[in-house]
Design a protein around this motif. Structure first.
Motif, PDB file in Angstrom:
ATOM      1  N   TYR A   1      34.774  32.887  46.500  1.00 33.19           N
ATOM      2  CA  TYR A   1      36.015  33.659  46.386  1.00 33.19           C
ATOM      3  C   TYR A   1      35.945  34.611  45.194  1.00 33.19           C
ATOM      4  O   TYR A   1      36.311  35.786  45.299  1.00 33.19           O
ATOM      5  CB  TYR A   1      37.211  32.719  46.238  1.00 33.19           C
TER       6      TYR A   1
ATOM      7  N   ASP B   1      37.101  44.457  43.583  1.00 33.13           N
ATOM      8  CA  ASP B   1      37.516  45.164  42.375  1.00 33.13           C
ATOM      9  C   ASP B   1      36.569  46.314  42.051  1.00 33.13           C
ATOM     10  O   ASP B   1      37.007  47.424  41.720  1.00 33.13           O
ATOM     11  CB  ASP B   1      37.593  44.204  41.183  1.00 33.13           C
TER      12      ASP B   1
ATOM     13  N   GLN C   1      36.121  38.688  45.300  1.00 34.46           N
ATOM     14  CA  GLN C   1      37.153  39.373  44.516  1.00 34.46           C
ATOM     15  C   GLN C   1      36.520  40.401  43.582  1.00 34.46           C
ATOM     16  O   GLN C   1      37.010  41.514  43.456  1.00 34.46           O
ATOM     17  CB  GLN C   1      37.972  38.353  43.719  1.00 34.46           C
TER      18      GLN C   1
END
Length: 111
Positions: free
Chosen positions: A25, A33, A29
């Motif tokens: 995860y 970003d 992420q």
């Protein structure tokens, strides 16, 4: 004692599985970003000249692309022109030149 051993193994396995999933995860992420940061950086660079550099590059390639048997816009140029059209940061002269040459039809985000 045997039940306790199986319980410990089960808890350890669940903990490890959770740790692996959390790591995956975090990696997803971080990738999202970085993609967002790259998009904003590209938009700022394109906005500086009203996307004129990319339009000029596409216009200079048009004859070569048509002679090659079709109009396939290189990915990076197409991506940047799509971004310019979607955000409305293309200069009026660049947009007019693309409309004059009918290249604007290649991009579905045109208004």
């Amino acid at each position: 004692m045997r039940k306790f051993l199986f319980l410990c193994i089960g808890v350890a396995a669940a903990g490890y599985f959770g740790w692996v999933q959390f790591g995956a995860y975090q990696q997803r992420q971080r990738a999202q970003d970085l993609a967002g940061i790259d998009l904003e950086r590209r938009a700022a660079l394109l906005e500086a000249d009203g996307c004129q550099t990319r339009v000029d590059l596409l216009l200079s390639m048009t004859d070569r692309l048509l002679k090659a048997g079709g109009m396939r816009v290189p990915f990076d140029i197409g991506r940047d022109i799509d971004l310019c059209l979607a955000r409305g940061i293309m200069s009026a002269s660049g947009r007019a030149e693309m409309e004059r040459t009918k290249l604007i039809r290649l991009f579905p985000t045109n208004d």
